[in-house]
Design a protein around this motif. Structure first.
Motif, PDB file in Angstrom:
ATOM      1  N   ARG A  41      49.743  54.895  38.110  1.00 55.39           N
ATOM      2  CA  ARG A  41      49.729  54.721  39.568  1.00 55.39           C
ATOM      3  C   ARG A  41      48.303  54.572  40.084  1.00 55.39           C
ATOM      4  O   ARG A  41      48.017  53.748  40.956  1.00 55.39           O
ATOM      5  CB  ARG A  41      50.407  55.930  40.224  1.00 55.39           C
ATOM      6  N   ASP A  42      47.395  55.342  39.504  1.00 56.29           N
ATOM      7  CA  ASP A  42      46.001  55.314  39.946  1.00 56.29           C
ATOM      8  C   ASP A  42      45.249  54.076  39.471  1.00 56.29           C
ATOM      9  O   ASP A  42      44.141  53.804  39.942  1.00 56.29           O
ATOM     10  CB  ASP A  42      45.270  56.564  39.438  1.00 56.29           C
ATOM     11  N   LEU A  43      45.849  53.337  38.542  1.00 52.96           N
ATOM     12  CA  LEU A  43      45.180  52.174  37.950  1.00 52.96           C
ATOM     13  C   LEU A  43      45.805  50.847  38.368  1.00 52.96           C
ATOM     14  O   LEU A  43      45.413  49.798  37.863  1.00 52.96           O
ATOM     15  CB  LEU A  43      45.219  52.277  36.417  1.00 52.96           C
ATOM     16  N   ALA A  44      46.764  50.896  39.299  1.00 54.09           N
ATOM     17  CA  ALA A  44      47.528  49.694  39.647  1.00 54.09           C
ATOM     18  C   ALA A  44      46.632  48.546  40.111  1.00 54.09           C
ATOM     19  O   ALA A  44      46.814  47.390  39.683  1.00 54.09           O
ATOM     20  CB  ALA A  44      48.568  50.026  40.718  1.00 54.09           C
ATOM     21  N   VAL A  45      45.660  48.828  40.948  1.00 51.23           N
ATOM     22  CA  VAL A  45      44.783  47.767  41.464  1.00 51.23           C
ATOM     23  C   VAL A  45      43.926  47.197  40.341  1.00 51.23           C
ATOM     24  O   VAL A  45      43.766  45.975  40.219  1.00 51.23           O
ATOM     25  CB  VAL A  45      43.911  48.303  42.623  1.00 51.23           C
ATOM     26  N   GLU A  46      43.375  48.067  39.503  1.00 53.87           N
ATOM     27  CA  GLU A  46      42.539  47.586  38.400  1.00 53.87           C
ATOM     28  C   GLU A  46      43.347  46.764  37.402  1.00 53.87           C
ATOM     29  O   GLU A  46      42.838  45.789  36.827  1.00 53.87           O
ATOM     30  CB  GLU A  46      41.867  48.763  37.692  1.00 53.87           C
ATOM     31  N   ILE A  47      44.602  47.150  37.169  1.00 51.77           N
ATOM     32  CA  ILE A  47      45.458  46.372  36.268  1.00 51.77           C
ATOM     33  C   ILE A  47      45.683  44.982  36.838  1.00 51.77           C
ATOM     34  O   ILE A  47      45.584  43.973  36.126  1.00 51.77           O
ATOM     35  CB  ILE A  47      46.800  47.109  36.030  1.00 51.77           C
ATOM     36  N   ALA A  48      45.974  44.898  38.151  1.00 46.53           N
ATOM     37  CA  ALA A  48      46.188  43.594  38.788  1.00 46.53           C
ATOM     38  C   ALA A  48      44.923  42.742  38.725  1.00 46.53           C
ATOM     39  O   ALA A  48      44.988  41.536  38.416  1.00 46.53           O
ATOM     40  CB  ALA A  48      46.627  43.790  40.239  1.00 46.53           C
ATOM     41  N   HIS A  49      43.770  43.341  38.991  1.00 44.64           N
ATOM     42  CA  HIS A  49      42.511  42.592  38.937  1.00 44.64           C
ATOM     43  C   HIS A  49      42.211  42.098  37.522  1.00 44.64           C
ATOM     44  O   HIS A  49      41.664  41.008  37.344  1.00 44.64           O
ATOM     45  CB  HIS A  49      41.360  43.462  39.440  1.00 44.64           C
ATOM     46  N   ASN A  50      42.584  42.899  36.531  1.00 47.20           N
ATOM     47  CA  ASN A  50      42.332  42.495  35.149  1.00 47.20           C
ATOM     48  C   ASN A  50      43.075  41.202  34.797  1.00 47.20           C
ATOM     49  O   ASN A  50      42.571  40.374  34.040  1.00 47.20           O
ATOM     50  CB  ASN A  50      42.747  43.610  34.193  1.00 47.20           C
ATOM     51  N   PHE A  51      44.257  41.025  35.371  1.00 46.36           N
ATOM     52  CA  PHE A  51      45.020  39.800  35.108  1.00 46.36           C
ATOM     53  C   PHE A  51      44.333  38.578  35.705  1.00 46.36           C
ATOM     54  O   PHE A  51      44.449  37.478  35.174  1.00 46.36           O
ATOM     55  CB  PHE A  51      46.443  39.918  35.678  1.00 46.36           C
ATOM     56  N   THR A  52      43.620  38.776  36.813  1.00 48.89           N
ATOM     57  CA  THR A  52      43.014  37.621  37.475  1.00 48.89           C
ATOM     58  C   THR A  52      41.581  37.349  37.032  1.00 48.89           C
ATOM     59  O   THR A  52      41.141  36.201  37.045  1.00 48.89           O
ATOM     60  CB  THR A  52      43.036  37.807  39.012  1.00 48.89           C
ATOM     61  N   ASN A  53      40.846  38.401  36.644  1.00 51.53           N
ATOM     62  CA  ASN A  53      39.453  38.160  36.259  1.00 51.53           C
ATOM     63  C   ASN A  53      39.158  38.440  34.791  1.00 51.53           C
ATOM     64  O   ASN A  53      38.073  38.133  34.295  1.00 51.53           O
ATOM     65  CB  ASN A  53      38.485  38.946  37.149  1.00 51.53           C
ATOM     66  N   GLY A  54      40.114  39.052  34.093  1.00 53.13           N
ATOM     67  CA  GLY A  54      39.947  39.284  32.659  1.00 53.13           C
ATOM     68  C   GLY A  54      39.073  40.456  32.282  1.00 53.13           C
ATOM     69  O   GLY A  54      38.787  40.669  31.101  1.00 53.13           O
ATOM     70  N   PHE A  55      38.645  41.247  33.286  1.00 54.54           N
ATOM     71  CA  PHE A  55      37.763  42.377  33.004  1.00 54.54           C
ATOM     72  C   PHE A  55      38.377  43.675  33.533  1.00 54.54           C
ATOM     73  O   PHE A  55      38.751  43.747  34.705  1.00 54.54           O
ATOM     74  CB  PHE A  55      36.393  42.169  33.647  1.00 54.54           C
ATOM     75  N   PRO A  56      38.465  44.703  32.686  1.00 55.25           N
ATOM     76  CA  PRO A  56      38.991  45.985  33.170  1.00 55.25           C
ATOM     77  C   PRO A  56      37.953  46.733  33.993  1.00 55.25           C
ATOM     78  O   PRO A  56      36.758  46.712  33.660  1.00 55.25           O
ATOM     79  CB  PRO A  56      39.309  46.745  31.872  1.00 55.25           C
ATOM     80  N   GLY A  57      38.391  47.365  35.063  1.00 57.45           N
ATOM     81  CA  GLY A  57      37.510  48.239  35.831  1.00 57.45           C
ATOM     82  C   GLY A  57      37.221  49.498  35.040  1.00 57.45           C
ATOM     83  O   GLY A  57      37.800  49.716  33.969  1.00 57.45           O
TER      84      GLY A  57
END
Length: 201
Positions: A41-57
């Motif tokens: 739940r705490d990583l939902a935004v970072e997971i979504a961003h990883n799909f679009t930019n290819g880099f994990p927060g």
């Protein structure tokens, strides 16, 4: 010894997290194993961003490192539309896109929560195939907890059985507990990871 719980619960408090905590407590009882919980739940935004930019927060990167370095995993998801949640699947997609062997040979206990016992087959129809595809070693007993299971007979026994199986695969169960010596002679229990290492070229 390190055990990681991956919880895809969305609410606070979460029955999904509660089930993960109970499974972890049973799996490491009497051992010096460390337990770390990854709250998706705490990583939902970072997971979504990883799909679009290819880099994990940073948070997602720490979660990936925790899972890949674990000696065993407990994965717990709420049931949505008769399957695991999209957040749950997205995390494991991100985890394995960079390393398809990230979970190969890793002991995994699968578990799920739902509002009705009618969805209990999600363990066998969705979760077990997913982790078999990822070449994890899924323990024989999965644990499903419907709303009516909390406080009812049976859940505690399923938790203990599944946790014991995971502990055995992780090598966290003492030989005497995992395999009692038989009269007239005994046999040695070899931890799964050691057996797996012997098979590698």
């Amino acid at each position: 010894m390190k055990l990681v719980v991956v919880s895809a619960g969305l609410s606070v408090p979460s029955s999904t997290r509660l089930l993960g905590d109970r499974l972890a407590a049973a799996a490491v009882r009497g051992t010096a194993a460390d337990v770390q919980v990854v709250e998706l739940r705490d990583l939902a935004v970072e997971i979504a961003h990883n799909f679009t930019n290819g880099f994990p927060g940073p948070g997602l990167s720490d979660a990936i490192d925790a899972v890949t370095s674990a000696d065993g995993l407990i994965v717990v998801t709420p049931v949505f539309s008769a399957s695991y949640s999209g957040l749950f699947k997205s995390f494991f997609d991100v985890l394995t896109v960079g390393d398809k062997d990230a979970l190969a040979g890793k002991p995994v206990l699968i578990a799920a929560t739902g509002g009705s016992g009618r969805h209990s087959l999600v363990l066998e129809h969705a979760l077990r195939p997913l982790f078999a595809y990822l070449r994890a070693v899924v323990v024989p007993t999965g644990v499903y907890a419907a709303s009516e299971d909390w406080g009812a007979e049976g859940l505690a026994e399923r938790i203990e059985r599944a946790a014991g199986e995971l502990a055995g695969l992780m090598g966290a169960v003492p030989v005497a507990a995992a395999a009692p010596v038989r009269a007239g002679g005994g046999f040695e229990v070899i931890p799964f990871e050691q057996q797996l290492e012997a098979l590698r070229p």
